[in-house]
Scaffold this motif. Structure first.
Motif, PDB file in Angstrom:
ATOM      1  N   PRO A 111      -5.131   2.924   5.413  1.00  0.00           N
ATOM      2  CA  PRO A 111      -4.901   3.539   3.880  1.00  0.00           C
ATOM      3  C   PRO A 111      -4.429   2.115   2.908  1.00  0.00           C
ATOM      4  O   PRO A 111      -4.724   2.440   1.695  1.00  0.00           O
ATOM      5  CB  PRO A 111      -3.605   4.175   4.219  1.00  0.00           C
ATOM      6  N   LEU A 112      -3.898   1.373   3.302  1.00  0.00           N
ATOM      7  CA  LEU A 112      -3.743  -0.067   2.445  1.00  0.00           C
ATOM      8  C   LEU A 112      -5.022  -0.670   1.999  1.00  0.00           C
ATOM      9  O   LEU A 112      -5.135  -0.872   0.905  1.00  0.00           O
ATOM     10  CB  LEU A 112      -2.642  -1.008   3.070  1.00  0.00           C
ATOM     11  N   GLU A 113      -5.827  -0.747   2.797  1.00  0.00           N
ATOM     12  CA  GLU A 113      -7.139  -1.291   2.534  1.00  0.00           C
ATOM     13  C   GLU A 113      -7.928  -0.233   1.287  1.00  0.00           C
ATOM     14  O   GLU A 113      -8.718  -0.605   0.391  1.00  0.00           O
ATOM     15  CB  GLU A 113      -8.123  -1.426   3.505  1.00  0.00           C
ATOM     16  N   LEU A 114      -7.708   0.911   1.381  1.00  0.00           N
ATOM     17  CA  LEU A 114      -8.284   2.077   0.674  1.00  0.00           C
ATOM     18  C   LEU A 114      -7.793   1.914  -0.613  1.00  0.00           C
ATOM     19  O   LEU A 114      -8.202   2.200  -1.616  1.00  0.00           O
ATOM     20  CB  LEU A 114      -8.056   3.527   1.203  1.00  0.00           C
ATOM     21  N   GLN A 115      -6.369   1.553  -0.758  1.00  0.00           N
ATOM     22  CA  GLN A 115      -5.928   1.036  -1.906  1.00  0.00           C
ATOM     23  C   GLN A 115      -6.007  -0.150  -2.558  1.00  0.00           C
ATOM     24  O   GLN A 115      -5.613  -0.536  -3.742  1.00  0.00           O
ATOM     25  CB  GLN A 115      -4.179   1.237  -1.800  1.00  0.00           C
ATOM     26  N   GLY A 116      -6.750  -0.828  -2.045  1.00  0.00           N
ATOM     27  CA  GLY A 116      -7.126  -2.270  -2.197  1.00  0.00           C
ATOM     28  C   GLY A 116      -6.238  -3.326  -2.126  1.00  0.00           C
ATOM     29  O   GLY A 116      -6.251  -4.373  -2.785  1.00  0.00           O
ATOM     30  N   ARG A 117      -5.115  -3.221  -1.006  1.00  0.00           N
ATOM     31  CA  ARG A 117      -4.131  -4.170  -0.991  1.00  0.00           C
ATOM     32  C   ARG A 117      -4.702  -5.310  -0.356  1.00  0.00           C
ATOM     33  O   ARG A 117      -5.073  -5.328   0.689  1.00  0.00           O
ATOM     34  CB  ARG A 117      -2.967  -3.400  -0.078  1.00  0.00           C
ATOM     35  N   ARG A 118      -4.334  -6.411  -0.956  1.00  0.00           N
ATOM     36  CA  ARG A 118      -4.549  -7.828  -0.147  1.00  0.00           C
ATOM     37  C   ARG A 118      -3.776  -8.046   0.832  1.00  0.00           C
ATOM     38  O   ARG A 118      -4.082  -9.122   1.710  1.00  0.00           O
ATOM     39  CB  ARG A 118      -4.651  -8.972  -1.337  1.00  0.00           C
ATOM     40  N   VAL A 152       2.569   4.560  15.932  1.00  0.00           N
ATOM     41  CA  VAL A 152       1.457   4.253  15.076  1.00  0.00           C
ATOM     42  C   VAL A 152       1.183   5.042  13.789  1.00  0.00           C
ATOM     43  O   VAL A 152       0.995   4.716  12.940  1.00  0.00           O
ATOM     44  CB  VAL A 152      -0.011   3.987  15.983  1.00  0.00           C
ATOM     45  N   ALA A 153       0.887   6.329  14.076  1.00  0.00           N
ATOM     46  CA  ALA A 153       0.814   7.215  13.209  1.00  0.00           C
ATOM     47  C   ALA A 153       2.150   7.474  12.208  1.00  0.00           C
ATOM     48  O   ALA A 153       1.868   7.582  10.969  1.00  0.00           O
ATOM     49  CB  ALA A 153       0.763   8.821  13.707  1.00  0.00           C
ATOM     50  N   LEU A 154       3.328   7.034  12.582  1.00  0.00           N
ATOM     51  CA  LEU A 154       4.244   6.853  11.734  1.00  0.00           C
ATOM     52  C   LEU A 154       4.162   5.812  10.747  1.00  0.00           C
ATOM     53  O   LEU A 154       4.570   5.909   9.524  1.00  0.00           O
ATOM     54  CB  LEU A 154       5.623   6.832  12.483  1.00  0.00           C
ATOM     55  N   ALA A 155       3.968   4.686  11.298  1.00  0.00           N
ATOM     56  CA  ALA A 155       3.629   3.396  10.806  1.00  0.00           C
ATOM     57  C   ALA A 155       2.645   3.441   9.760  1.00  0.00           C
ATOM     58  O   ALA A 155       2.574   3.143   8.461  1.00  0.00           O
ATOM     59  CB  ALA A 155       3.170   2.237  11.671  1.00  0.00           C
ATOM     60  N   ARG A 156       1.570   4.322  10.132  1.00  0.00           N
ATOM     61  CA  ARG A 156       0.440   4.624   8.992  1.00  0.00           C
ATOM     62  C   ARG A 156       0.911   5.179   7.883  1.00  0.00           C
ATOM     63  O   ARG A 156       0.518   5.149   6.747  1.00  0.00           O
ATOM     64  CB  ARG A 156      -0.646   5.105   9.957  1.00  0.00           C
ATOM     65  N   ALA A 157       1.886   6.255   8.147  1.00  0.00           N
ATOM     66  CA  ALA A 157       2.300   7.196   7.206  1.00  0.00           C
ATOM     67  C   ALA A 157       3.199   6.577   6.044  1.00  0.00           C
ATOM     68  O   ALA A 157       3.174   6.691   4.864  1.00  0.00           O
ATOM     69  CB  ALA A 157       2.918   8.303   7.754  1.00  0.00           C
ATOM     70  N   PHE A 158       4.073   5.772   6.582  1.00  0.00           N
ATOM     71  CA  PHE A 158       5.318   5.147   5.843  1.00  0.00           C
ATOM     72  C   PHE A 158       4.781   3.624   5.400  1.00  0.00           C
ATOM     73  O   PHE A 158       5.305   3.376   4.434  1.00  0.00           O
ATOM     74  CB  PHE A 158       6.390   4.852   6.781  1.00  0.00           C
ATOM     75  N   VAL A 159       3.798   3.163   5.887  1.00  0.00           N
ATOM     76  CA  VAL A 159       3.249   1.820   5.215  1.00  0.00           C
ATOM     77  C   VAL A 159       3.051   1.650   3.817  1.00  0.00           C
ATOM     78  O   VAL A 159       2.984   1.001   2.997  1.00  0.00           O
ATOM     79  CB  VAL A 159       2.093   1.099   6.013  1.00  0.00           C
ATOM     80  N   VAL A 160       2.353   3.057   3.183  1.00  0.00           N
ATOM     81  CA  VAL A 160       2.055   3.039   1.920  1.00  0.00           C
ATOM     82  C   VAL A 160       3.230   3.355   1.113  1.00  0.00           C
ATOM     83  O   VAL A 160       2.786   3.867  -0.317  1.00  0.00           O
ATOM     84  CB  VAL A 160       0.758   4.300   1.751  1.00  0.00           C
TER      85      VAL A 160
END
Length: 232
Positions: A111-118, A152-160
């Motif tokens: 999800p971070l890559e989809l946001q363009g986060r470097r 992992v799913a929690l990390a993916r949800a909260f990382v954004v």
């Protein structure tokens, strides 16, 4: 004074089947403030998951509105709703919904890559360390336990850093002890990140940990019984 993060007004959902028109949700109204947590409870078929999908903008209502951070979701086209979701909403599902061909780190980076986060790799690694999976960054979902996959799913949800987290039966695929640990972690992260949490669950103890509960019966909001609000 802060404004509601979610406002649901006169939300109705109807579908047609072979027997005619079926009303799944009818005149749903509520608002949620930033950092608030709410459990949506009710029997199977009461409309809980449909309501969650409409709040996310994944499904459309027949009538009514949903405003997320002041934005009317259904005044937007599908692409614009997707952009709002990517920026403001995190998801946790019963079935984890991880990409099997990606490692834990790559799943959280996505999800971070989809946001363009470097800084996607760094931020994802830090988030996986936070959920206790610092030694599992390069493992694929198939070699992770159910509890690890949900972390992992929690990390993916909260990382954004979402304004809103939507969770649909997040412990439904886990044994009791693992589910308890996952929910402890979810509520910890929710407090840390200041997220608004909307949680669909059948578990009364999990529901009682939320600030309040919304009970659905046959697609309508009904008052909670005192015995249902308190822990058994």
């Amino acid at each position: 004074m802060s404004q509601p993060i979610i406002v649901v007004e006169r939300l109705t959902k109807r579908v047609k089947d072979s027997t005619g028109e079926l009303t799944i949700l009818q005149d749903i109204d509520f608002a949620l403030m930033p950092r608030e947590s709410v459990a949506i409870v009710g029997a199977s078929g009461s409309g809980k998951s449909t309501l969650l999908g409409i709040i996310a903008g994944l499904d459309t209502p027949s009538e009514g509105t949903v405003r997320l951070a002041g934005q009317d979701l259904f005044a937007l086209d599908e692409d614009a709703r997707a952009a709002v979701r990517a920026e403001k909403v995190g998801f946790v599902f019963q079935s984890f919904q991880l990409m099997g061909n990606l490692t834990a780190l790559e799943n959280v980076m996505l999800p971070l890559e989809l946001q363009g986060r470097r800084d996607a790799r760094k931020a994802a690694g830090e988030m996986l360390h936070r959920v206790g999976l610092g030694e599992r960054l390069h493992h694929y979902p198939k070699v992770l336990s159910g509890g690890e996959q949900q972390r992992v799913a929690l990390a993916r949800a909260f990382v954004v850093q979402p304004a809103l987290l939507l969770a649909d039966e997040p412990t439904g695929s886990l044994d009791f002890a693992t589910g308890e640990k996952v929910m402890d972690l979810m509520f910890e992260l929710n407090r840390e990140r200041g997220t608004t949490l909307v949680l669909v669950t059948h578990d009364r103890q999990i529901a009682a940990r939320c600030d309040r509960q919304i009970r659905l019966e046959a697609g309508r909001v009904v008052p909670m019984e005192p015995s249902e609000v308190a822990l058994p």
